[in-house]
Design an enzyme around this catalytic site. Structure first.
Site, PDB file in Angstrom:
ATOM      1  N   HIS A  91       0.830  -1.213   0.000  1.00  0.00           N
ATOM      2  CA  HIS A  91       0.000   0.000   0.000  1.00  0.00           C
ATOM      3  C   HIS A  91       0.863   1.261   0.000  1.00  0.00           C
ATOM      4  CE1 HIS A  91      -3.857  -2.074   0.283  1.00  0.00           C
ATOM      5  NE2 HIS A  91      -3.204  -2.959   1.023  1.00  0.00           N
ATOM      6  N   ASP A 135       2.587   1.926  -3.111  1.00  0.00           N
ATOM      7  CA  ASP A 135       2.751   2.354  -4.525  1.00  0.00           C
ATOM      8  C   ASP A 135       1.863   3.539  -4.864  1.00  0.00           C
ATOM      9  OD1 ASP A 135       0.415   0.772  -4.628  1.00  0.00           O
ATOM     10  OD2 ASP A 135       1.016  -0.344  -6.421  1.00  0.00           O
ATOM     11  N   GLY A 182      -4.326 -12.289  -4.280  1.00  0.00           N
ATOM     12  CA  GLY A 182      -3.236 -11.336  -4.083  1.00  0.00           C
ATOM     13  C   GLY A 182      -1.969 -11.636  -4.854  1.00  0.00           C
ATOM     14  N   LEU A 183      -2.070 -12.455  -5.925  1.00  0.00           N
ATOM     15  CA  LEU A 183      -0.859 -12.769  -6.700  1.00  0.00           C
ATOM     16  C   LEU A 183      -0.886 -12.098  -8.082  1.00  0.00           C
ATOM     17  CD1 LEU A 183      -0.445 -16.552  -5.750  1.00  0.00           C
ATOM     18  CD2 LEU A 183       0.615 -14.557  -4.681  1.00  0.00           C
ATOM     19  N   SER A 209      -3.125 -11.925 -10.661  1.00  0.00           N
ATOM     20  CA  SER A 209      -3.536 -12.564 -11.912  1.00  0.00           C
ATOM     21  C   SER A 209      -4.092 -11.497 -12.859  1.00  0.00           C
ATOM     22  CB  SER A 209      -4.571 -13.650 -11.648  1.00  0.00           C
ATOM     23  OG  SER A 209      -5.688 -13.102 -11.021  1.00  0.00           O
ATOM     24  N   SER A 210      -4.784 -10.492 -12.309  1.00  0.00           N
ATOM     25  CA  SER A 210      -5.392  -9.494 -13.204  1.00  0.00           C
ATOM     26  C   SER A 210      -4.324  -8.708 -13.968  1.00  0.00           C
ATOM     27  CB  SER A 210      -6.326  -8.562 -12.447  1.00  0.00           C
ATOM     28  OG  SER A 210      -5.791  -8.217 -11.222  1.00  0.00           O
ATOM     29  N   ASP A 214       1.909  -3.920  -9.746  1.00  0.00           N
ATOM     30  CA  ASP A 214       1.669  -5.261 -10.291  1.00  0.00           C
ATOM     31  C   ASP A 214       1.976  -5.328 -11.785  1.00  0.00           C
ATOM     32  OD1 ASP A 214       0.773  -5.534  -7.745  1.00  0.00           O
ATOM     33  OD2 ASP A 214      -1.352  -5.610  -8.261  1.00  0.00           O
ATOM     34  N   TYR A 272     -10.346  -1.751  -0.819  1.00  0.00           N
ATOM     35  CA  TYR A 272      -9.098  -1.208  -1.363  1.00  0.00           C
ATOM     36  C   TYR A 272      -9.285   0.270  -1.718  1.00  0.00           C
ATOM     37  CZ  TYR A 272      -4.932  -0.828  -4.277  1.00  0.00           C
ATOM     38  OH  TYR A 272      -3.723  -0.443  -4.810  1.00  0.00           O
TER      39      TYR A 272
HETATM   40  C1  GLA Z   1      -2.769  -4.508  -5.064  1.00  0.00           C
HETATM   41  C2  GLA Z   1      -2.605  -3.356  -6.038  1.00  0.00           C
HETATM   42  C3  GLA Z   1      -1.191  -2.780  -5.984  1.00  0.00           C
HETATM   43  C4  GLA Z   1      -0.786  -2.454  -4.555  1.00  0.00           C
HETATM   44  C5  GLA Z   1      -1.075  -3.638  -3.617  1.00  0.00           C
HETATM   45  C6  GLA Z   1      -0.860  -3.289  -2.186  1.00  0.00           C
HETATM   46  O1  GLA Z   1      -1.972  -5.578  -5.467  1.00  0.00           O
HETATM   47  O2  GLA Z   1      -2.890  -3.773  -7.360  1.00  0.00           O
HETATM   48  O3  GLA Z   1      -1.106  -1.648  -6.811  1.00  0.00           O
HETATM   49  O4  GLA Z   1      -1.394  -1.285  -4.107  1.00  0.00           O
HETATM   50  O5  GLA Z   1      -2.406  -4.097  -3.753  1.00  0.00           O
HETATM   51  O6  GLA Z   1       0.474  -3.039  -1.960  1.00  0.00           O
END
Ligand code: GLA
Length: 386
Positions: free
Chosen positions: A34, A36, A123-124, A126-127, A171, A221
């Protein structure tokens, strides 16, 4: 998934051969969560789990999609792109097509077979891997003259504006530009980046999927993002020169933080100290100081739990198990939180013992059967002509 198998599936679907295969990886973030979208620092690695996309042009203005995992197909007209309500997975390709068209790139249709190996909604990223793969597909098929920074920025734009998640840039960056055997140290303000060799000999990164799919992720988020905006505005009244939370030093925070509401104060504290932890991690990893880096991972998790409030009981339990086991210098949730995965930095000789412990304790306490992925720091997306 074997290339030959995918090509065969493509031929069965479209009665022709694909011309390109694109493989775009998912990622884990070692530390810097959190940060970026607050113009701070992040430290991701790409993982050896990919979105595989096989493509060829068609003479139409249609994108045809077949998702091998869901055995579902979809198609849309590139001049008339709307959200798909039923096939959520197709919105990433729709979003990319739309941002390319809106930015004036000359594209026509394509026939796509997609197979996403990156576990989804945990949280990996994929999108991001689907977005990067789709964009690279158009780039190759229509020889678009598009700079790699724009590939990243347009992919993020598609996610922000079409999919509706206000994600930062980490990401998409990691999926396109990671380097095998390295972590990517990225300054999200000026987008300067550096590859740091991961010489963690005798140790590995182990991912544990808590099997709790992220709930309400999009709205939670986006809520965190708003809180950061409010906190920034409040801080700017005292320190007018700051442009983002990244500009707040620890001293500034300790001096003025109590002027914020309790909730916003916690959010800012996380961001300020997390940025420091990323910089310290960079130093630690350059000096192969694994123990010190591991401690920062635990601190990061604690902060995400108590200050940023994006952890869950399941993720906390997984981290706690790591803390109590020998040979696990660090563990933390990775990605946005609200469910998803924990990453462990674990001695190779202790991996099996750790897994057994987790199976035993985690399953008993939560009823979920966790999944493990041992991952290797991999290179960013690649395009291959077939
Ligand atoms: C998701 C978002 C990223 C980042 C993380 C948290 O993966 O796509 O941009 O903010 O959460 O660090």
């Amino acid at each position: 998934m074997k290339k030959e198998y995918l090509i065969k599936q493509y031929k069965n679907t479209y009665q022709k051969s694909p011309t390109h295969i694109i493989r775009a990886p998912g990622r884990i973030n070692l530390i810097g969560e959190h940060t970026d979208y607050n113009e701070g620092f992040v430290f991701p690695i790409a993982i050896d789990r990919y979105t595989n996309m096989l493509v060829s042009v068609n003479n139409d203005k249609k994108v045809q999609l077949f998702d091998l995992k869901y055995k579902e197909s979809d198609e849309f007209d590139i001049d008339f792109i709307e959200h798909s309500k039923h096939l959520k997975w197709s919105n990433y390709q729709r979003g990319i097509t739309k941002v390319l068209k809106d930015s004036g790139y000359k594209i026509r249709g394509m026939d796509v077979l997609i197979f996403v190996e990156v576990p989804e909604s945990v949280g990996l990223s994929s999108s991001a891997s689907v977005e990067i793969a789709t964009l690279l597909a158009f780039k190759e098929l229509y020889e678009l003259n598009i700079h790699y920074m724009d590939i990243i920025k347009l992919s993020k734009k598609a996610e922000n504006e079409f999919v509706g998640v206000e994600c930062g840039i980490m990401d998409q960056f990691a999926s396109l530009l990671s380097k095998e055997g390295h972590a990517l140290f990225l300054d999200c303000r000026n987008l300067n980046y550096q590859y740091i060799p991961l010489s963690i000999q005798g140790y590995s990164f182990l991912i544990c999927n808590s099997m709790v799919k992220r709930k309400l992720t999009e709205s939670s988020y986006n809520k965190r993002r708003k809180e950061c905006k409010y906190a920034l505005r409040a801080f700017q009244k005292i320190l007018p020169k700051i442009k983002s939370l990244r500009d707040i030093s620890i001293d500034d925070f300790e001096r003025y933080g109590s002027l914020l509401s309790e909730r916003l104060k916690k959010r800012v504290k996380h961001v300020v100290y997390e940025n420091e932890r990323v910089i310290q991690s960079y130093r630690d990893l350059l000096q192969d100081n694994i123990e010190s880096f591991g401690k920062l991972m635990y601190h990061s998790h604690q902060s995400l739990k108590e200050l940023y409030e994006v952890s869950t009981e399941e993720l906390d339990l997984l981290v706690q198990i790591g803390m109590n086991e020998p040979g696990v210098p660090g563990a933390r949730l990775t990605g946005a939180g609200f469910g998803g995965c924990v990453i462990y930095l674990v001695k190779d000789s202790c991996v099996e013992q750790l897994k057994e412990k987790i199976f035993d304790v985690y399953q008993k306490r939560t009823g979920f059967t966790p999944q493990f992925y041992k991952v290797f720091p991999s290179s960013g997306a690649i395009v291959e002509k077939i």
